[in-house]
Design a protein around this motif. Structure first.
Motif, PDB file in Angstrom:
ATOM      1  N   SER A 185     -19.066 -24.152   7.534  1.00  0.00           N
ATOM      2  CA  SER A 185     -20.105 -24.875   8.275  1.00  0.00           C
ATOM      3  C   SER A 185     -21.157 -23.890   8.798  1.00  0.00           C
ATOM      4  N   ASP A 186     -20.743 -22.680   9.144  1.00  0.00           N
ATOM      5  CA  ASP A 186     -21.735 -21.670   9.542  1.00  0.00           C
ATOM      6  C   ASP A 186     -22.686 -21.368   8.395  1.00  0.00           C
ATOM      7  N   ARG A 187     -22.099 -21.173   7.210  1.00  0.00           N
ATOM      8  CA  ARG A 187     -22.928 -20.759   6.072  1.00  0.00           C
ATOM      9  C   ARG A 187     -23.796 -21.876   5.520  1.00  0.00           C
ATOM     10  N   PHE A 188     -23.227 -23.097   5.464  1.00  0.00           N
ATOM     11  CA  PHE A 188     -23.968 -24.175   4.813  1.00  0.00           C
ATOM     12  C   PHE A 188     -24.635 -25.121   5.815  1.00  0.00           C
ATOM     13  N   GLY A 189     -24.413 -24.851   7.079  1.00  0.00           N
ATOM     14  CA  GLY A 189     -25.143 -25.597   8.111  1.00  0.00           C
ATOM     15  C   GLY A 189     -24.784 -27.065   8.212  1.00  0.00           C
ATOM     16  N   PHE A 190     -23.529 -27.441   7.903  1.00  0.00           N
ATOM     17  CA  PHE A 190     -23.207 -28.862   8.122  1.00  0.00           C
ATOM     18  C   PHE A 190     -22.566 -29.055   9.486  1.00  0.00           C
ATOM     19  N   SER A 191     -22.717 -30.286   9.949  1.00  0.00           N
ATOM     20  CA  SER A 191     -22.231 -30.601  11.294  1.00  0.00           C
ATOM     21  C   SER A 191     -20.722 -30.842  11.280  1.00  0.00           C
ATOM     22  N   LEU A 192     -20.067 -30.409  12.379  1.00  0.00           N
ATOM     23  CA  LEU A 192     -18.619 -30.654  12.481  1.00  0.00           C
ATOM     24  C   LEU A 192     -18.318 -31.780  13.468  1.00  0.00           C
ATOM     25  N   ASP A 193     -19.365 -32.521  13.889  1.00  0.00           N
ATOM     26  CA  ASP A 193     -19.140 -33.576  14.887  1.00  0.00           C
ATOM     27  C   ASP A 193     -18.101 -34.589  14.425  1.00  0.00           C
ATOM     28  N   GLN A 194     -18.243 -35.040  13.181  1.00  0.00           N
ATOM     29  CA  GLN A 194     -17.310 -36.046  12.653  1.00  0.00           C
ATOM     30  C   GLN A 194     -15.892 -35.493  12.599  1.00  0.00           C
ATOM     31  N   PHE A 195     -15.799 -34.259  12.147  1.00  0.00           N
ATOM     32  CA  PHE A 195     -14.481 -33.629  12.073  1.00  0.00           C
ATOM     33  C   PHE A 195     -13.861 -33.582  13.468  1.00  0.00           C
ATOM     34  N   HIS A 196     -14.640 -33.132  14.456  1.00  0.00           N
ATOM     35  CA  HIS A 196     -14.088 -33.019  15.811  1.00  0.00           C
ATOM     36  C   HIS A 196     -13.727 -34.385  16.377  1.00  0.00           C
ATOM     37  N   ALA A 197     -14.465 -35.413  15.952  1.00  0.00           N
ATOM     38  CA  ALA A 197     -14.183 -36.753  16.491  1.00  0.00           C
ATOM     39  C   ALA A 197     -12.800 -37.255  16.075  1.00  0.00           C
ATOM     40  N   VAL A 198     -12.302 -36.831  14.925  1.00  0.00           N
ATOM     41  CA  VAL A 198     -11.021 -37.398  14.444  1.00  0.00           C
ATOM     42  C   VAL A 198      -9.909 -36.360  14.236  1.00  0.00           C
ATOM     43  N   SER A 199     -10.217 -35.087  14.434  1.00  0.00           N
ATOM     44  CA  SER A 199      -9.225 -34.072  14.030  1.00  0.00           C
ATOM     45  C   SER A 199      -7.920 -34.178  14.823  1.00  0.00           C
ATOM     46  N   ASP A 200      -7.993 -34.553  16.110  1.00  0.00           N
ATOM     47  CA  ASP A 200      -6.723 -34.642  16.856  1.00  0.00           C
ATOM     48  C   ASP A 200      -5.854 -35.799  16.353  1.00  0.00           C
ATOM     49  N   LEU A 201      -6.479 -36.803  15.733  1.00  0.00           N
ATOM     50  CA  LEU A 201      -5.691 -37.916  15.172  1.00  0.00           C
ATOM     51  C   LEU A 201      -4.937 -37.465  13.928  1.00  0.00           C
ATOM     52  N   PHE A 202      -5.684 -36.800  13.041  1.00  0.00           N
ATOM     53  CA  PHE A 202      -5.147 -36.529  11.702  1.00  0.00           C
ATOM     54  C   PHE A 202      -4.519 -35.143  11.553  1.00  0.00           C
ATOM     55  N   LEU A 203      -4.690 -34.283  12.549  1.00  0.00           N
ATOM     56  CA  LEU A 203      -4.084 -32.946  12.434  1.00  0.00           C
ATOM     57  C   LEU A 203      -3.147 -32.693  13.622  1.00  0.00           C
ATOM     58  N   PRO A 204      -2.001 -33.374  13.652  1.00  0.00           N
ATOM     59  CA  PRO A 204      -1.091 -33.243  14.792  1.00  0.00           C
ATOM     60  C   PRO A 204      -0.284 -31.943  14.729  1.00  0.00           C
ATOM     61  N   GLU A 205       0.427 -31.676  15.817  1.00  0.00           N
ATOM     62  CA  GLU A 205       1.269 -30.473  15.888  1.00  0.00           C
ATOM     63  C   GLU A 205       2.366 -30.472  14.826  1.00  0.00           C
ATOM     64  N   GLU A 206       2.928 -31.661  14.577  1.00  0.00           N
ATOM     65  CA  GLU A 206       4.063 -31.743  13.643  1.00  0.00           C
ATOM     66  C   GLU A 206       3.682 -32.614  12.444  1.00  0.00           C
ATOM     67  N   PRO A 207       2.941 -32.060  11.505  1.00  0.00           N
ATOM     68  CA  PRO A 207       2.483 -32.897  10.385  1.00  0.00           C
ATOM     69  C   PRO A 207       3.632 -33.361   9.484  1.00  0.00           C
ATOM     70  N   GLN A 208       3.530 -34.587   8.989  1.00  0.00           N
ATOM     71  CA  GLN A 208       4.524 -35.116   8.036  1.00  0.00           C
ATOM     72  C   GLN A 208       3.797 -35.524   6.746  1.00  0.00           C
ATOM     73  N   GLY A 209       4.587 -35.879   5.749  1.00  0.00           N
ATOM     74  CA  GLY A 209       3.976 -36.439   4.529  1.00  0.00           C
ATOM     75  C   GLY A 209       3.640 -35.391   3.492  1.00  0.00           C
ATOM     76  N   LYS A 210       2.847 -35.818   2.508  1.00  0.00           N
ATOM     77  CA  LYS A 210       2.646 -34.973   1.327  1.00  0.00           C
ATOM     78  C   LYS A 210       1.596 -33.881   1.511  1.00  0.00           C
ATOM     79  N   PHE A 211       0.682 -34.065   2.433  1.00  0.00           N
ATOM     80  CA  PHE A 211      -0.340 -33.035   2.639  1.00  0.00           C
ATOM     81  C   PHE A 211      -0.967 -33.239   4.004  1.00  0.00           C
ATOM     82  N   ALA A 212      -1.726 -32.211   4.433  1.00  0.00           N
ATOM     83  CA  ALA A 212      -2.375 -32.324   5.733  1.00  0.00           C
ATOM     84  C   ALA A 212      -3.902 -32.338   5.626  1.00  0.00           C
ATOM     85  N   PHE A 213      -4.434 -31.601   4.673  1.00  0.00           N
ATOM     86  CA  PHE A 213      -5.873 -31.352   4.730  1.00  0.00           C
ATOM     87  C   PHE A 213      -6.330 -30.864   3.348  1.00  0.00           C
TER      88      PHE A 213
END
Ligand code: TRP
Length: 436
Positions: free
Chosen positions: A178-206
């Motif tokens: 995001s530093d290099r390509f200048g895209f905004s991280l607002d959307q990421f920050h809005a949902v990251s605590d939902l989808f990136l928990p401390e104890e991830p389960q399932g087939k992938f995280a990101f």
């Protein structure tokens, strides 16, 4: 040659005039010479047999040598060099300018430390990106004017891979990109605590998608896993994700059109955001429809305005060989919401895992070509792309073309052909295509 020499010496001796021979040797001497001669003849003869045997063994091992060569190449080629070379070839195959090596550098970066491992070493992380655990997959997307876009789905894999470690690596990459390509991280920050928990389960995280156009800067997408807190919490997560990103009515539409069947047959599989300079990027949610018939995705597509009835069913016939039920890997729907959309998505895509419904890649190619023809696209591009990515003949396996998809609605309608890298394994052809 030695045999011929000896035979000719013997002939000279035998045919020499009598008194010349007599003058040359006494009877004992002649006898001794003759014995010696015979011995030499036999011993050279057996040496010749031995050499002939060796020569034919060398001939037999020529094929074995070729196999060994492949193994040697795999021992010294890293995953990142191999996939980078394939990507370079794919870019040339679809007509991108040849001199740009930024895509390859970005791919190297996104692969993370696992990219440095030689292909011969088994993958340390069982990535679900591709069937053989290769953490990347290519796709070529064609829109209505035929100009292709290359996309690469990548799972960054840490040096000591785990969901957590991979997730941390992906976050670091995100900040540096995001530093290099200048895209905004607002959307990421809005949902990251939902989808990136401390104890991830399932087939992938990101996962990431790197999107390449011939004459423009690269773009990126992020894929989150709705089942990261367990299967049962996926619907809540998706609903909350939509709410936080400002699409309050999206969830109900998606469930109405894509999630109507009982017994968890329709499951949320991905939640994705585009990374752009714009403040309000696109949000996409994906549902897998297990054991579904074409009619289910036909109805799902109607969530989007302007989708002609029958279009999705026709796609299933062409790409999937019938109308289902598709009982191997599921059909998948995605619903794309962009700024200005309220309850209805402006885009719908259906994905068909073609590799599960054909015997081999000749058949998968035939399905892809039928689809291209229907969309007035030149199938030669596909053959060039397959040549760039594959290192085997199409009839030798199944899975080089894992999915085919059809995009409908306002944003860039068209088709996409997915291509596996098969860095680790090739699935053998199967005996029957399973009538669907
Ligand atoms: N390999 C997984 C699957 O086949 C995830 C995946 C990779 C996928 N690329 C995809 C799913 C394209 C849908 C479309 O399900």
């Amino acid at each position: 040659m030695a045999t011929a020499d000896l035979a000719s010496t013997r002939r000279t001796w035998d045919s020499a005039p009598r008194d010349l021979r007599a003058a040359f040797a006494t009877a004992e001497c002649g006898q001794a010479f003759s014995e010696f001669h015979q011995h030499l003849f036999e011993s050279l003869g057996s040496r010749r047999d031995l050499l002939e045997g060796l020569a034919s063994a060398a001939g037999d091992s020529a094929n074995a040598y070729e196999d060994t060569e492949v193994i040697m190449i795999m021992a010294i080629t890293s995953l990142r060099d191999y996939t980078g070379a394939r990507l370079g070839a794919l870019c040339r195959a679809v007509g991108f300018p040849g001199s740009n090596d930024e895509p390859i550098r970005l791919l190297h970066e996104l692969l993370g430390p696992m990219g440095a491992r030689p292909l011969l070493e088994p993958p340390q992380w069982e990535s679900d990106v591709a069937d053989d655990k290769t953490p990347i997959e290519f796709s070529v997307a064609f829109d209505e004017n035929g100009s292709p876009t290359i996309r690469i789905l990548v799972e960054p894999v840490a040096a000591q891979p785990s969901h957590r470690a991979n997730m941390e690596l992906s976050k670091q990459l995100l900040h540096s990109l995001s530093d290099r390509f200048g895209f905004s991280l607002d959307q990421f920050h809005a949902v990251s605590d939902l989808f990136l928990p401390e104890e991830p389960q399932g087939k992938f995280a990101f996962w990431y998608s790197l999107v390449l156009r011939p004459n423009g800067p690269p773009a990126f997408k992020l894929y989150f896993n709705p089942e990261i807190r367990g299967h049962c919490r996926a619907p809540r997560l998706v609903q909350e994700g939509f709410d936080r990103l400002g699409f309050r009515d999206a969830y109900d539409t998606v469930v109405k059109h894509g999630g109507r069947r009982e017994h968890h047959l329709d499951r949320f599989s991905f939640f994705s955001i585009d990374l752009h300079q714009r403040v309000h990027p696109r949000v996409k949610v994906y549902l897998s429809h297990h054991a579904a018939e074409a009619a289910s995705v036909e109805w799902a597509a109607q969530a989007t305005d302007g989708v002609k009835p029958g279009q999705v069913e026709q796609f299933c016939r062409l790409a999937g060989g019938g109308t289902g039920p598709f009982t191997r890997r599921p059909l998948i729907s995605s619903f794309a919401f962009v700024e200005g959309d309220t309850d209805r998505p402006s885009g719908y895509t259906v994905y068909l895992p073609v590799r599960d419904y054909v015997t081999d890649d000749e058949a998968a190619r035939a399905r892809a070509i039928a689809l291209m023809r229907q969309h007035d696209l030149d199938p030669a591009v596909l053959d060039r792309a397959l040549n760039a990515v594959a290192r085997r003949s199409l009839a030798e396996g199944v899975g080089l073309i894992p999915h085919l998809s059809l995009r409908l609605g306002r944003s860039r309608p068209g088709i996409t052909i997915y291509l596996s890298v098969e860095a680790y394994e090739v699935a053998p052809p199967r005996a029957s295509a399973l009538a669907s």
